[in-house]
Design a protein around this motif. Structure first.
Motif, PDB file in Angstrom:
ATOM      1  N   GLU A  61       0.849  -1.184   0.000  1.00  0.00           N
ATOM      2  CA  GLU A  61       0.000   0.000   0.000  1.00  0.00           C
ATOM      3  C   GLU A  61       0.886   1.236   0.000  1.00  0.00           C
ATOM      4  O   GLU A  61       1.973   1.233   0.580  1.00  0.00           O
ATOM      5  CB  GLU A  61      -0.895   0.021   1.240  1.00  0.00           C
ATOM      6  N   LEU A  62       0.417   2.306  -0.646  1.00  0.00           N
ATOM      7  CA  LEU A  62       1.189   3.552  -0.720  1.00  0.00           C
ATOM      8  C   LEU A  62       0.769   4.485   0.407  1.00  0.00           C
ATOM      9  O   LEU A  62      -0.423   4.729   0.608  1.00  0.00           O
ATOM     10  CB  LEU A  62       0.969   4.218  -2.081  1.00  0.00           C
ATOM     11  N   TRP A  63       1.750   4.984   1.151  1.00  0.00           N
ATOM     12  CA  TRP A  63       1.506   5.875   2.286  1.00  0.00           C
ATOM     13  C   TRP A  63       2.285   7.165   2.089  1.00  0.00           C
ATOM     14  O   TRP A  63       3.402   7.143   1.576  1.00  0.00           O
ATOM     15  CB  TRP A  63       1.960   5.218   3.586  1.00  0.00           C
ATOM     16  N   VAL A  64       1.707   8.277   2.515  1.00  0.00           N
ATOM     17  CA  VAL A  64       2.427   9.548   2.514  1.00  0.00           C
ATOM     18  C   VAL A  64       2.897   9.791   3.949  1.00  0.00           C
ATOM     19  O   VAL A  64       2.137   9.639   4.911  1.00  0.00           O
ATOM     20  CB  VAL A  64       1.568  10.721   1.969  1.00  0.00           C
ATOM     21  N   LYS A  65       4.178  10.113   4.092  1.00  0.00           N
ATOM     22  CA  LYS A  65       4.779  10.337   5.407  1.00  0.00           C
ATOM     23  C   LYS A  65       5.207  11.796   5.517  1.00  0.00           C
ATOM     24  O   LYS A  65       5.542  12.425   4.523  1.00  0.00           O
ATOM     25  CB  LYS A  65       5.998   9.430   5.601  1.00  0.00           C
ATOM     26  N   ASN A  66       5.190  12.301   6.736  1.00  0.00           N
ATOM     27  CA  ASN A  66       5.683  13.649   7.042  1.00  0.00           C
ATOM     28  C   ASN A  66       4.790  14.772   6.516  1.00  0.00           C
ATOM     29  O   ASN A  66       5.217  15.908   6.512  1.00  0.00           O
ATOM     30  CB  ASN A  66       7.102  13.840   6.500  1.00  0.00           C
ATOM     31  N   MET A  67       3.586  14.462   6.032  1.00  0.00           N
ATOM     32  CA  MET A  67       2.687  15.528   5.581  1.00  0.00           C
ATOM     33  C   MET A  67       2.049  16.155   6.812  1.00  0.00           C
ATOM     34  O   MET A  67       1.464  15.457   7.633  1.00  0.00           O
ATOM     35  CB  MET A  67       1.600  14.978   4.653  1.00  0.00           C
ATOM     36  N   HIS A  68       2.181  17.470   6.943  1.00  0.00           N
ATOM     37  CA  HIS A  68       1.680  18.162   8.124  1.00  0.00           C
ATOM     38  C   HIS A  68       0.278  18.715   7.858  1.00  0.00           C
ATOM     39  O   HIS A  68       0.085  19.501   6.937  1.00  0.00           O
ATOM     40  CB  HIS A  68       2.631  19.308   8.496  1.00  0.00           C
ATOM     41  N   ILE A  69      -0.681  18.272   8.659  1.00  0.00           N
ATOM     42  CA  ILE A  69      -2.023  18.852   8.653  1.00  0.00           C
ATOM     43  C   ILE A  69      -2.244  19.371  10.072  1.00  0.00           C
ATOM     44  O   ILE A  69      -2.265  18.591  11.030  1.00  0.00           O
ATOM     45  CB  ILE A  69      -3.108  17.821   8.276  1.00  0.00           C
ATOM     46  N   ALA A  70      -2.376  20.693  10.204  1.00  0.00           N
ATOM     47  CA  ALA A  70      -2.504  21.314  11.518  1.00  0.00           C
ATOM     48  C   ALA A  70      -3.736  20.789  12.240  1.00  0.00           C
ATOM     49  O   ALA A  70      -4.742  20.448  11.611  1.00  0.00           O
ATOM     50  CB  ALA A  70      -2.591  22.822  11.374  1.00  0.00           C
ATOM     51  N   GLN A  71      -3.652  20.729  13.571  1.00  0.00           N
ATOM     52  CA  GLN A  71      -4.802  20.271  14.339  1.00  0.00           C
ATOM     53  C   GLN A  71      -5.949  21.254  14.159  1.00  0.00           C
ATOM     54  O   GLN A  71      -5.746  22.468  14.072  1.00  0.00           O
ATOM     55  CB  GLN A  71      -4.439  20.137  15.810  1.00  0.00           C
ATOM     56  N   TYR A  72      -7.150  20.723  14.102  1.00  0.00           N
ATOM     57  CA  TYR A  72      -8.354  21.531  13.912  1.00  0.00           C
ATOM     58  C   TYR A  72      -8.642  22.293  15.199  1.00  0.00           C
ATOM     59  O   TYR A  72      -8.633  21.726  16.290  1.00  0.00           O
ATOM     60  CB  TYR A  72      -9.521  20.624  13.521  1.00  0.00           C
ATOM     61  N   PHE A  73      -8.889  23.591  15.081  1.00  0.00           N
ATOM     62  CA  PHE A  73      -9.052  24.461  16.241  1.00  0.00           C
ATOM     63  C   PHE A  73     -10.190  23.993  17.155  1.00  0.00           C
ATOM     64  O   PHE A  73     -10.081  24.029  18.367  1.00  0.00           O
ATOM     65  CB  PHE A  73      -9.295  25.911  15.787  1.00  0.00           C
ATOM     66  N   TYR A  74     -11.297  23.550  16.570  1.00  0.00           N
ATOM     67  CA  TYR A  74     -12.454  23.130  17.363  1.00  0.00           C
ATOM     68  C   TYR A  74     -12.487  21.619  17.586  1.00  0.00           C
ATOM     69  O   TYR A  74     -13.534  21.051  17.869  1.00  0.00           O
ATOM     70  CB  TYR A  74     -13.755  23.553  16.655  1.00  0.00           C
ATOM     71  N   GLY A  75     -11.350  20.951  17.446  1.00  0.00           N
ATOM     72  CA  GLY A  75     -11.309  19.493  17.445  1.00  0.00           C
ATOM     73  C   GLY A  75     -11.460  18.806  18.779  1.00  0.00           C
ATOM     74  O   GLY A  75     -11.725  17.622  18.826  1.00  0.00           O
ATOM     75  N   SER A  76     -11.264  19.458  19.882  1.00  0.00           N
ATOM     76  CA  SER A  76     -11.357  18.924  21.244  1.00  0.00           C
ATOM     77  C   SER A  76     -10.533  17.645  21.419  1.00  0.00           C
ATOM     78  O   SER A  76      -9.468  17.496  20.845  1.00  0.00           O
ATOM     79  CB  SER A  76     -12.822  18.713  21.647  1.00  0.00           C
ATOM     80  N   TYR A  77     -11.052  16.682  22.158  1.00  0.00           N
ATOM     81  CA  TYR A  77     -10.282  15.480  22.512  1.00  0.00           C
ATOM     82  C   TYR A  77     -10.082  14.518  21.336  1.00  0.00           C
ATOM     83  O   TYR A  77      -9.190  13.698  21.351  1.00  0.00           O
ATOM     84  CB  TYR A  77     -10.954  14.732  23.673  1.00  0.00           C
ATOM     85  N   ASN A  78     -10.930  14.586  20.301  1.00  0.00           N
ATOM     86  CA  ASN A  78     -10.783  13.644  19.188  1.00  0.00           C
ATOM     87  C   ASN A  78     -10.025  14.250  18.017  1.00  0.00           C
ATOM     88  O   ASN A  78     -10.241  13.892  16.878  1.00  0.00           O
ATOM     89  CB  ASN A  78     -12.149  13.101  18.745  1.00  0.00           C
ATOM     90  N   ASN A  79      -9.105  15.170  18.298  1.00  0.00           N
ATOM     91  CA  ASN A  79      -8.280  15.779  17.259  1.00  0.00           C
ATOM     92  C   ASN A  79      -7.240  14.771  16.768  1.00  0.00           C
ATOM     93  O   ASN A  79      -6.924  13.795  17.439  1.00  0.00           O
ATOM     94  CB  ASN A  79      -7.591  17.030  17.796  1.00  0.00           C
ATOM     95  N   HIS A  80      -6.685  15.030  15.587  1.00  0.00           N
ATOM     96  CA  HIS A  80      -5.727  14.110  14.969  1.00  0.00           C
ATOM     97  C   HIS A  80      -4.283  14.506  15.297  1.00  0.00           C
ATOM     98  O   HIS A  80      -4.021  15.621  15.722  1.00  0.00           O
ATOM     99  CB  HIS A  80      -5.927  14.121  13.444  1.00  0.00           C
ATOM    100  N   VAL A  81      -3.361  13.588  15.039  1.00  0.00           N
ATOM    101  CA  VAL A  81      -1.924  13.855  15.165  1.00  0.00           C
ATOM    102  C   VAL A  81      -1.494  14.578  13.885  1.00  0.00           C
ATOM    103  O   VAL A  81      -1.814  14.141  12.777  1.00  0.00           O
ATOM    104  CB  VAL A  81      -1.131  12.543  15.338  1.00  0.00           C
ATOM    105  N   ALA A  82      -0.751  15.674  14.008  1.00  0.00           N
ATOM    106  CA  ALA A  82      -0.441  16.540  12.865  1.00  0.00           C
ATOM    107  C   ALA A  82       0.370  15.845  11.776  1.00  0.00           C
ATOM    108  O   ALA A  82       0.122  16.049  10.593  1.00  0.00           O
ATOM    109  CB  ALA A  82       0.283  17.792  13.343  1.00  0.00           C
TER     110      ALA A  82
END
Length: 156
Positions: A61-82
């Motif tokens: 499977e093809l994966w993209v590594k090191n791509m930065h997606i900033a945490q969502y401001f209103y994301g609370s406890y279920n926010n993602h890892v950047a």
């Protein structure tokens, strides 16, 4: 980074400018991304970066590594890892061809552009690329300067 489209919605177009400078882009593919809810919301706000990101094969499977997606401001406890690894969606035929071509020495797969299509889905344009040598980079700079000079002379 983002511009308004005719229907009032923001169009997202995040580019990896360093990729075309560091690599000679040979073949491009448009891949879908497996994202969480807060990731797509951050991308829609243009809060993502492709700098220093690359693609790799893991278990076919093809994966993209090191791509930065900033945490969502209103994301609370279920926010993602950047900077988590994200799976790319391509057809089996495209995956086979990319895996075969990327095995050749000097070749790699780099993300060049992240955008949202007309259906509202995030897409990543990836390219099979060959690394440039230092003299190739100098040649690219010279070509860009020549184009700029010609455009300047044409305007006057």
């Amino acid at each position: 980074m983002s511009a308004k489209t005719g229907n009032g919605a923001k169009s997202v177009n995040i580019k990896n400018k360093k990729a075309s400078f560091d690599y000679e882009l040979i073949d491009t593919y448009t891949a879908g991304l497996v994202l969480t809810g807060t990731e797509i919301k951050s991308i829609r706000q243009s809060k993502a970066s492709l700098a220093d990101s690359f693609c790799t094969f893991i278990a076919g499977e093809l994966w993209v590594k090191n791509m930065h997606i900033a945490q969502y401001f209103y994301g609370s406890y279920n926010n993602h890892v950047a900077k988590r690894d994200r799976k790319l969606l391509l057809t089996a035929k495209e995956l086979r061809k990319l895996q075969q071509d990327s095995k050749n020495p000097g070749f790699t797969i780099v993300p060049t552009r992240l955008f949202i299509n007309e259906k509202g889905l995030a897409k990543l344009v990836i390219a099979l690329a060959k690394g440039k040598h230092e003299f190739d980079k100098r040649q690219s700079i010279k070509e860009n300067e020549d184009k700029r000079e010609m455009a300047r002379a044409f305007q006057h």
